[in-house]
Design a protein around this motif. Structure first.
Motif, PDB file in Angstrom:
ATOM      1  N   ASP A 105      27.709  30.512  43.797  1.00  0.00           N
ATOM      2  CA  ASP A 105      28.926  31.257  44.155  1.00  0.00           C
ATOM      3  C   ASP A 105      29.905  31.391  42.979  1.00  0.00           C
ATOM      4  N   TRP A 106      29.519  30.899  41.801  1.00  0.00           N
ATOM      5  CA  TRP A 106      30.443  30.893  40.660  1.00  0.00           C
ATOM      6  C   TRP A 106      29.770  31.569  39.470  1.00  0.00           C
ATOM      7  N   SER A 107      30.179  32.769  39.167  1.00  0.00           N
ATOM      8  CA  SER A 107      29.544  33.571  38.124  1.00  0.00           C
ATOM      9  C   SER A 107      30.388  33.587  36.857  1.00  0.00           C
ATOM     10  N   ARG A 108      29.808  34.150  35.809  1.00  0.00           N
ATOM     11  CA  ARG A 108      30.584  34.368  34.597  1.00  0.00           C
ATOM     12  C   ARG A 108      31.812  35.224  34.895  1.00  0.00           C
ATOM     13  N   LEU A 109      31.609  36.282  35.708  1.00  0.00           N
ATOM     14  CA  LEU A 109      32.728  37.165  36.031  1.00  0.00           C
ATOM     15  C   LEU A 109      33.806  36.418  36.801  1.00  0.00           C
ATOM     16  N   GLY A 110      33.413  35.494  37.682  1.00  0.00           N
ATOM     17  CA  GLY A 110      34.402  34.686  38.390  1.00  0.00           C
ATOM     18  C   GLY A 110      35.249  33.881  37.418  1.00  0.00           C
ATOM     19  N   ALA A 111      34.600  33.296  36.411  1.00  0.00           N
ATOM     20  CA  ALA A 111      35.333  32.539  35.404  1.00  0.00           C
ATOM     21  C   ALA A 111      36.245  33.458  34.600  1.00  0.00           C
ATOM     22  N   ALA A 112      35.759  34.653  34.260  1.00  0.00           N
ATOM     23  CA  ALA A 112      36.567  35.606  33.497  1.00  0.00           C
ATOM     24  C   ALA A 112      37.804  36.018  34.296  1.00  0.00           C
ATOM     25  N   ARG A 113      37.634  36.259  35.597  1.00  0.00           N
ATOM     26  CA  ARG A 113      38.790  36.602  36.442  1.00  0.00           C
ATOM     27  C   ARG A 113      39.828  35.487  36.430  1.00  0.00           C
ATOM     28  N   ALA A 114      39.365  34.242  36.577  1.00  0.00           N
ATOM     29  CA  ALA A 114      40.291  33.109  36.618  1.00  0.00           C
ATOM     30  C   ALA A 114      41.033  32.952  35.294  1.00  0.00           C
ATOM     31  N   LEU A 115      40.315  33.073  34.186  1.00  0.00           N
ATOM     32  CA  LEU A 115      40.950  32.958  32.881  1.00  0.00           C
ATOM     33  C   LEU A 115      41.941  34.098  32.650  1.00  0.00           C
ATOM     34  N   ALA A 116      41.579  35.298  33.087  1.00  0.00           N
ATOM     35  CA  ALA A 116      42.495  36.430  32.952  1.00  0.00           C
ATOM     36  C   ALA A 116      43.754  36.216  33.785  1.00  0.00           C
ATOM     37  N   ALA A 117      43.585  35.716  35.000  1.00  0.00           N
ATOM     38  CA  ALA A 117      44.740  35.470  35.872  1.00  0.00           C
ATOM     39  C   ALA A 117      45.671  34.436  35.255  1.00  0.00           C
ATOM     40  N   ALA A 118      45.103  33.400  34.647  1.00  0.00           N
ATOM     41  CA  ALA A 118      45.927  32.378  33.995  1.00  0.00           C
ATOM     42  C   ALA A 118      46.720  32.975  32.837  1.00  0.00           C
ATOM     43  N   CYS A 119      46.081  33.821  32.046  1.00  0.00           N
ATOM     44  CA  CYS A 119      46.775  34.439  30.907  1.00  0.00           C
ATOM     45  C   CYS A 119      47.870  35.392  31.377  1.00  0.00           C
ATOM     46  N   MET A 120      47.628  36.103  32.470  1.00  0.00           N
ATOM     47  CA  MET A 120      48.659  36.995  32.999  1.00  0.00           C
ATOM     48  C   MET A 120      49.846  36.202  33.523  1.00  0.00           C
ATOM     49  N   GLU A 121      49.580  35.104  34.183  1.00  0.00           N
ATOM     50  CA  GLU A 121      50.665  34.256  34.681  1.00  0.00           C
ATOM     51  C   GLU A 121      51.479  33.697  33.514  1.00  0.00           C
ATOM     52  N   LEU A 122      50.790  33.329  32.449  1.00  0.00           N
ATOM     53  CA  LEU A 122      51.477  32.820  31.270  1.00  0.00           C
ATOM     54  C   LEU A 122      52.326  33.909  30.629  1.00  0.00           C
ATOM     55  N   ALA A 123      51.765  35.120  30.514  1.00  0.00           N
ATOM     56  CA  ALA A 123      52.526  36.235  29.953  1.00  0.00           C
ATOM     57  C   ALA A 123      53.750  36.544  30.803  1.00  0.00           C
ATOM     58  N   LEU A 124      53.591  36.474  32.108  1.00  0.00           N
ATOM     59  CA  LEU A 124      54.705  36.730  33.024  1.00  0.00           C
ATOM     60  C   LEU A 124      55.822  35.721  32.794  1.00  0.00           C
ATOM     61  N   ARG A 125      55.475  34.456  32.643  1.00  0.00           N
ATOM     62  CA  ARG A 125      56.478  33.415  32.423  1.00  0.00           C
ATOM     63  C   ARG A 125      57.182  33.577  31.089  1.00  0.00           C
ATOM     64  N   GLN A 126      56.473  34.126  30.086  1.00  0.00           N
ATOM     65  CA  GLN A 126      57.058  34.304  28.758  1.00  0.00           C
ATOM     66  C   GLN A 126      57.843  35.605  28.629  1.00  0.00           C
ATOM     67  N   GLY A 127      57.769  36.458  29.626  1.00  0.00           N
ATOM     68  CA  GLY A 127      58.430  37.748  29.541  1.00  0.00           C
ATOM     69  C   GLY A 127      57.657  38.753  28.708  1.00  0.00           C
ATOM     70  N   ASP A 128      56.344  38.550  28.572  1.00  0.00           N
ATOM     71  CA  ASP A 128      55.507  39.428  27.763  1.00  0.00           C
ATOM     72  C   ASP A 128      54.904  40.551  28.595  1.00  0.00           C
ATOM     73  N   ARG A 129      54.505  41.614  27.903  1.00  0.00           N
ATOM     74  CA  ARG A 129      53.778  42.709  28.525  1.00  0.00           C
ATOM     75  C   ARG A 129      52.291  42.362  28.560  1.00  0.00           C
ATOM     76  N   PHE A 130      51.580  42.889  29.554  1.00  0.00           N
ATOM     77  CA  PHE A 130      50.141  42.642  29.629  1.00  0.00           C
ATOM     78  C   PHE A 130      49.455  43.788  30.358  1.00  0.00           C
ATOM     79  N   GLY A 131      48.202  44.013  30.001  1.00  0.00           N
ATOM     80  CA  GLY A 131      47.403  45.065  30.620  1.00  0.00           C
ATOM     81  C   GLY A 131      45.941  44.673  30.596  1.00  0.00           C
ATOM     82  N   LEU A 132      45.111  45.493  31.258  1.00  0.00           N
ATOM     83  CA  LEU A 132      43.685  45.211  31.374  1.00  0.00           C
ATOM     84  C   LEU A 132      42.859  46.346  30.800  1.00  0.00           C
ATOM     85  N   ALA A 133      41.738  45.989  30.185  1.00  0.00           N
ATOM     86  CA  ALA A 133      40.692  46.938  29.812  1.00  0.00           C
ATOM     87  C   ALA A 133      39.395  46.369  30.389  1.00  0.00           C
ATOM     88  N   LEU A 134      38.820  47.050  31.365  1.00  0.00           N
ATOM     89  CA  LEU A 134      37.697  46.528  32.135  1.00  0.00           C
ATOM     90  C   LEU A 134      36.432  47.317  31.822  1.00  0.00           C
TER      91      LEU A 134
END
Length: 300
Positions: A105-134
């Motif tokens: 139930d745990w794929s590479r893509l699942g890990a990538a989603r989690a890591l991306a979510a963590a980075c977005m949360e960090l950017a949000l806390r820092q007041g940074d801009r962020f976007g996705l290229a999928l």
């Protein structure tokens, strides 16, 4: 934190966020409020230097204590703090759907989603801009960079709907990455990095002045090769199959795979790309700590 965010962020990732800081090794060229030094000077949060007073300068910036000692007027300058723009380049080609047999139930893509979510949360806390290229099914989809909780939720929805499939697109389809990721922006790729086209893209971005980092996501089975007896291996992107005696080829596979990882790391380092590896049975926060640990937390 939204409910959607909570579905991706694990407790270990949440606990790691205070010790992380998104940052660029290059000065940020934009103006704004954030946690990154800009080339622009003026009123800001961190003292930079003194300069002689010039007509028109704000008298509130005159250092009167220094005037009392020198009988000359000096103005305090500070480096402006500027928001960083983070681009998360997420590989969702067919190989990113792979899991380990012990945790299907745990794929590479699942890990990538989690890591991306963590980075977005960090950017949000820092007041940074962020976007996705999928990247998926030989195409590229972009969520334009923005700020705030609505931007985060927009990106999380796109990650939630992302399915692994197909192969990398051709070079022309990747053009939006060049058009949107500006010089000095931070680009983080989350991928297995098995497609050379992805590595070439990172190298080109780095040469063009983007700040580039990568996390290679591997399965535990690739690292350990625990297979025994006759085994059929299938390439998820090409469909090609190989039937072999797993025990007989184990040592050769591990040696070749180790050499390939070392060659990739050297190739990325040669391009100035910060690189970390994540294996699916390892703590998710480890690659982010390696790439983005706050300077005051390194070695802690």
């Amino acid at each position: 934190m939204s409910d959607a965010d909570a579905r991706f962020l694990t407790p270990e990732l949440c606990a790691a966020l205070p010790g992380l800081q998104l940052r660029s090794r290059r000065p940020a060229p934009t103006r704004g409020i954030g946690q990154h030094h800009s080339r622009a000077r003026g009123e800001g949060l961190e003292f930079s230097q003194y300069r002689s007073y010039e007509p028109g300068d704000d008298l509130r910036r005159v250092d009167w204590k220094l005037y009392a000692r020198s009988d000359r007027y000096f103005v305090r300058e500070a480096e402006r703090d500027s928001p960083l723009t983070l681009w998360l380049l997420v590989d969702a080609t067919a190989s990113m759907g792979q899991c380990d047999a012990r945790r299907p139930d745990w794929s590479r893509l699942g890990a990538a989603r989690a890591l991306a979510a963590a980075c977005m949360e960090l950017a949000l806390r820092q007041g940074d801009r962020f976007g996705l290229a999928l990247v998926s099914n030989a195409r590229l989809d972009v969520v334009p960079a923005g700020t705030g909780s609505r931007q985060r939720d927009r990106c999380l929805l796109a990650l939630h709907e992302l399915k692994a499939g197909g192969s990398w697109p051709d070079e022309s389809a990747l053009r939006p990455v060049w058009e949107r990721a500006g010089r000095g922006d931070l680009v983080l790729m989350l991928s297995d990095l098995f497609d050379d086209a992805g590595v070439v893209l990172l190298q080109r971005l780095a040469r063009a002045g983007r700040e580039v980092s990568s996390v290679q996501i591997l399965t535990a089975e690739e690292r350990d090769f625990p297979f025994k007896g006759g085994h059929r291996f299938r390439d998820p992107e090409t469909g090609a199959e190989l039937l072999t005696d797993a025990g007989a080829v184990r040592d050769r596979f591990i040696e070749a795979f180790t050499q390939a990882r070392a060659a990739l790391a050297a190739r990325l380092a040669g391009a100035g790309i910060a690189h970390a590896t994540h294996v699916l049975d390892e703590p998710l926060d480890a690659p982010l700590r390696r790439l983005f640990a706050r300077p005051d937390r390194r070695g802690a």
